[in-house]
Design a protein around this motif. Structure first.
Motif, PDB file in Angstrom:
ATOM      1  N   ARG A 202     -71.146  21.348  10.233  1.00 46.92           N
ATOM      2  CA  ARG A 202     -72.334  21.016  11.030  1.00 46.92           C
ATOM      3  C   ARG A 202     -72.141  19.686  11.757  1.00 46.92           C
ATOM      4  NH1 ARG A 202     -73.445  25.538  10.096  1.00 46.92           N
ATOM      5  NH2 ARG A 202     -74.805  26.364   8.468  1.00 46.92           N
TER       6      ARG A 202
ATOM      7  N   LEU B 294     -77.379   9.016   4.787  1.00 53.87           N
ATOM      8  CA  LEU B 294     -77.213  10.330   4.149  1.00 53.87           C
ATOM      9  C   LEU B 294     -76.352  11.243   5.029  1.00 53.87           C
ATOM     10  CD1 LEU B 294     -78.123  11.877   1.655  1.00 53.87           C
ATOM     11  CD2 LEU B 294     -80.251  12.456   2.832  1.00 53.87           C
TER      12      LEU B 294
ATOM     13  N   ALA C 192     -79.443  26.350  -3.666  1.00 53.44           N
ATOM     14  CA  ALA C 192     -79.226  26.363  -2.224  1.00 53.44           C
ATOM     15  C   ALA C 192     -77.733  26.284  -1.931  1.00 53.44           C
ATOM     16  CB  ALA C 192     -79.978  25.204  -1.576  1.00 53.44           C
ATOM     17  N   SER C 193     -77.402  26.258  -0.630  1.00 56.13           N
ATOM     18  CA  SER C 193     -76.003  26.335  -0.233  1.00 56.13           C
ATOM     19  C   SER C 193     -75.184  25.163  -0.761  1.00 56.13           C
ATOM     20  CB  SER C 193     -75.917  26.389   1.292  1.00 56.13           C
ATOM     21  OG  SER C 193     -76.603  25.288   1.843  1.00 56.13           O
TER      22      SER C 193
ATOM     23  N   ALA D 237     -86.067  22.827   5.155  1.00 55.10           N
ATOM     24  CA  ALA D 237     -85.615  24.210   5.269  1.00 55.10           C
ATOM     25  C   ALA D 237     -86.117  24.970   4.059  1.00 55.10           C
ATOM     26  CB  ALA D 237     -84.085  24.256   5.316  1.00 55.10           C
ATOM     27  N   ASP D 238     -86.775  26.073   4.301  1.00 51.50           N
ATOM     28  CA  ASP D 238     -87.199  26.932   3.191  1.00 51.50           C
ATOM     29  C   ASP D 238     -87.959  26.096   2.140  1.00 51.50           C
ATOM     30  OD1 ASP D 238     -87.397  29.217   1.646  1.00 51.50           O
ATOM     31  OD2 ASP D 238     -85.367  29.093   0.844  1.00 51.50           O
ATOM     32  N   ILE D 239     -87.430  26.037   0.903  1.00 47.54           N
ATOM     33  CA  ILE D 239     -88.113  25.277  -0.147  1.00 47.54           C
ATOM     34  C   ILE D 239     -87.772  23.792  -0.103  1.00 47.54           C
ATOM     35  CG2 ILE D 239     -88.412  27.176  -1.776  1.00 47.54           C
ATOM     36  CD1 ILE D 239     -85.816  26.185  -3.184  1.00 47.54           C
ATOM     37  N   MET D 240     -86.933  23.378   0.852  1.00 44.94           N
ATOM     38  CA  MET D 240     -86.533  21.971   0.918  1.00 44.94           C
ATOM     39  C   MET D 240     -87.493  21.194   1.824  1.00 44.94           C
ATOM     40  SD  MET D 240     -82.906  20.606   2.268  1.00 44.94           S
ATOM     41  CE  MET D 240     -82.896  19.516   3.634  1.00 44.94           C
TER      42      MET D 240
ATOM     43  N   ILE E 254     -69.875  20.668   4.313  1.00 44.95           N
ATOM     44  CA  ILE E 254     -70.930  20.575   5.336  1.00 44.95           C
ATOM     45  C   ILE E 254     -70.517  19.680   6.506  1.00 44.95           C
ATOM     46  CG2 ILE E 254     -72.238  18.644   4.272  1.00 44.95           C
ATOM     47  CD1 ILE E 254     -73.896  21.776   5.690  1.00 44.95           C
TER      48      ILE E 254
ATOM     49  N   LEU F 120     -82.534  17.863   8.053  1.00 51.71           N
ATOM     50  CA  LEU F 120     -83.073  16.823   7.173  1.00 51.71           C
ATOM     51  C   LEU F 120     -84.485  16.413   7.587  1.00 51.71           C
ATOM     52  CD1 LEU F 120     -79.978  14.548   6.467  1.00 51.71           C
ATOM     53  CD2 LEU F 120     -81.015  16.264   4.980  1.00 51.71           C
TER      54      LEU F 120
ATOM     55  N   GLY G  55     -82.367  13.441  -5.486  1.00 53.53           N
ATOM     56  CA  GLY G  55     -82.445  14.738  -6.163  1.00 53.53           C
ATOM     57  C   GLY G  55     -81.913  15.905  -5.350  1.00 53.53           C
ATOM     58  N   CYS G  56     -81.112  15.624  -4.319  1.00 50.41           N
ATOM     59  CA  CYS G  56     -80.531  16.710  -3.511  1.00 50.41           C
ATOM     60  C   CYS G  56     -79.701  17.630  -4.412  1.00 50.41           C
ATOM     61  CB  CYS G  56     -79.644  16.139  -2.408  1.00 50.41           C
ATOM     62  SG  CYS G  56     -80.381  14.797  -1.465  1.00 50.41           S
TER      63      CYS G  56
ATOM     64  N   CYS H 226     -80.658  21.149  -6.056  1.00 46.73           N
ATOM     65  CA  CYS H 226     -80.511  22.439  -5.371  1.00 46.73           C
ATOM     66  C   CYS H 226     -79.118  22.647  -4.771  1.00 46.73           C
ATOM     67  CB  CYS H 226     -81.543  22.570  -4.268  1.00 46.73           C
ATOM     68  SG  CYS H 226     -83.249  22.526  -4.848  1.00 46.73           S
ATOM     69  N   HIS H 227     -78.450  21.544  -4.421  1.00 41.77           N
ATOM     70  CA  HIS H 227     -77.151  21.656  -3.750  1.00 41.77           C
ATOM     71  C   HIS H 227     -76.026  21.130  -4.623  1.00 41.77           C
ATOM     72  CE1 HIS H 227     -78.897  22.499   0.230  1.00 41.77           C
ATOM     73  NE2 HIS H 227     -79.783  21.559  -0.023  1.00 41.77           N
TER      74      HIS H 227
HETATM   75  C1  HEC Z   1     -85.780  22.281  -3.712  1.00 35.58           C
HETATM   76  C2  HEC Z   1     -84.380  22.530  -3.392  1.00 35.58           C
HETATM   77  C3  HEC Z   1     -83.725  21.621  -2.384  1.00 35.58           C
HETATM   78  C4  HEC Z   1     -83.604  20.254  -2.412  1.00 35.58           C
HETATM   79  C5  HEC Z   1     -84.137  19.290  -3.467  1.00 35.58           C
HETATM   80  C6  HEC Z   1     -82.845  19.885  -1.251  1.00 35.58           C
HETATM   81  N1  HEC Z   1     -82.498  21.011  -0.545  1.00 35.58           N
HETATM   82 FE1  HEC Z   1     -81.326  21.060   1.109  1.00 35.58          FE
HETATM   83  N2  HEC Z   1     -81.706  23.020   1.334  1.00 35.58           N
HETATM   84  C7  HEC Z   1     -82.397  23.809   0.439  1.00 35.58           C
HETATM   85  C8  HEC Z   1     -82.484  25.158   0.983  1.00 35.58           C
HETATM   86  C9  HEC Z   1     -83.138  26.344   0.294  1.00 35.58           C
HETATM   87  C10 HEC Z   1     -81.834  25.152   2.230  1.00 35.58           C
HETATM   88  C11 HEC Z   1     -81.675  26.286   3.253  1.00 35.58           C
HETATM   89  C12 HEC Z   1     -80.836  27.398   2.774  1.00 35.58           C
HETATM   90  C13 HEC Z   1     -79.506  26.953   2.262  1.00 35.58           C
HETATM   91  O1  HEC Z   1     -78.779  26.240   2.964  1.00 35.58           O
HETATM   92  O2  HEC Z   1     -79.211  27.298   1.118  1.00 35.58           O
HETATM   93  C14 HEC Z   1     -81.330  23.786   2.400  1.00 35.58           C
HETATM   94  C15 HEC Z   1     -80.563  23.391   3.474  1.00 35.58           C
HETATM   95  C16 HEC Z   1     -79.914  22.174   3.551  1.00 35.58           C
HETATM   96  C17 HEC Z   1     -78.904  21.821   4.528  1.00 35.58           C
HETATM   97  C18 HEC Z   1     -78.359  22.732   5.605  1.00 35.58           C
HETATM   98  C19 HEC Z   1     -77.239  23.537   5.022  1.00 35.58           C
HETATM   99  C20 HEC Z   1     -76.493  24.318   6.065  1.00 35.58           C
HETATM  100  O3  HEC Z   1     -75.521  24.981   5.691  1.00 35.58           O
HETATM  101  O4  HEC Z   1     -76.857  24.271   7.235  1.00 35.58           O
HETATM  102  C21 HEC Z   1     -78.524  20.548   4.264  1.00 35.58           C
HETATM  103  C22 HEC Z   1     -77.509  19.718   5.034  1.00 35.58           C
HETATM  104  C23 HEC Z   1     -79.289  20.093   3.133  1.00 35.58           C
HETATM  105  N3  HEC Z   1     -80.109  21.112   2.720  1.00 35.58           N
HETATM  106  C24 HEC Z   1     -79.189  18.830   2.579  1.00 35.58           C
HETATM  107  C25 HEC Z   1     -80.047  18.354   1.606  1.00 35.58           C
HETATM  108  C26 HEC Z   1     -80.126  16.971   1.208  1.00 35.58           C
HETATM  109  C27 HEC Z   1     -79.282  15.846   1.778  1.00 35.58           C
HETATM  110  C28 HEC Z   1     -81.082  16.886   0.245  1.00 35.58           C
HETATM  111  C29 HEC Z   1     -81.609  15.655  -0.450  1.00 35.58           C
HETATM  112  C30 HEC Z   1     -82.352  14.734   0.397  1.00 35.58           C
HETATM  113  C31 HEC Z   1     -81.578  18.242   0.017  1.00 35.58           C
HETATM  114  N4  HEC Z   1     -80.933  19.086   0.863  1.00 35.58           N
HETATM  115  C32 HEC Z   1     -82.502  18.589  -0.943  1.00 35.58           C
HETATM  116  C33 HEC Z   1     -82.934  23.398  -0.768  1.00 35.58           C
HETATM  117  C34 HEC Z   1     -83.030  22.088  -1.190  1.00 35.58           C
END
Ligand code: HEC
Length: 139
Positions: A84, A118, A74-75, A97-100, A80, A93, A60-61, A64-65
């Motif tokens: 990074r 991943l 999210a970003s 981060a934040d809501i993640m 990426i 991971l 479910g990444c 938000c992404h």
């Molecule tokens: C509920 C929403 C949400 C989900 C689901 C989520 N993320 Fe995130 N993620 C964020 C937020 C908010 C941040 C921090 C701010 C941003 O990068 O927008 C973040 C940051 C990141 C970053 C760092 C981005 C950077 O530029 O440094 C990565 C990599 C990432 N997420 C990967 C994942 C992966 C892989 C998954 C699935 C396992 C995942 N995220 C699931 C919300 C989410």
């Protein structure tokens, strides 16, 4: 009384038989353990990345992404891999981060091996997958 012992045994057999029949008559739904692909040290970074793409989807990444250059909650992660390094990716991971939520906690609940896959996938976004199993240190 000679016959009562025998009668008791017959009654007991009938009762046991009825329970056995009843037990087997209860419909059972087949249960299948969730499928987890085995991730091995022999897998190349590309193979890991392919597995990582599936993990990304099922975790479910994408809620938000985006990986195609859109801004969702999210970003965008389409570059990426270029932006990074492995340490940064592992740090975000594993700690969230934040809501993640951290990827090794619910809802994603990934294993260390799955997180490495991943990361290989994330490296492939704007770059080339390079990690192998054992390269990523869980903090
Ligand atoms: C509920 C929403 C949400 C989900 C689901 C989520 N993320 Fe995130 N993620 C964020 C937020 C908010 C941040 C921090 C701010 C941003 O990068 O927008 C973040 C940051 C990141 C970053 C760092 C981005 C950077 O530029 O440094 C990565 C990599 C990432 N997420 C990967 C994942 C992966 C892989 C998954 C699935 C396992 C995942 N995220 C699931 C919300 C989410």
């Amino acid at each position: 009384m000679k016959g009562s012992g025998l009668r008791l045994i017959i009654v007991a057999l009938i009762v046991t038989g009825l329970y056995a029949w009843f037990g087997n008559a209860i419909p059972q739904s087949p249960w299948e353990a969730p499928k987890r692909k085995v991730i091995t040290a022999e897998m190349t970074p590309r193979e890991l990345a392919r597995e990582g793409a599936a993990i990304y989807k099922k975790s479910g990444c994408g809620v938000c992404h985006s990986v195609v250059g859109e801004r969702l909650r999210a970003s965008d992660l389409s570059r990426i891999g270029a932006e990074r390094n492995v340490e940064d990716l592992a740090a975000v991971l594993y700690s969230g981060a934040d809501i993640m939520a951290p990827a090794n906690k619910p809802p994603a609940n990934l294993t260390d091996e799955e997180i490495t896959a991943l990361i290989a996938y994330l490296q492939s976004l704007g770059g080339r997958p390079k990690v192998r199993l054992g390269d990523v240190k869980a903090p």
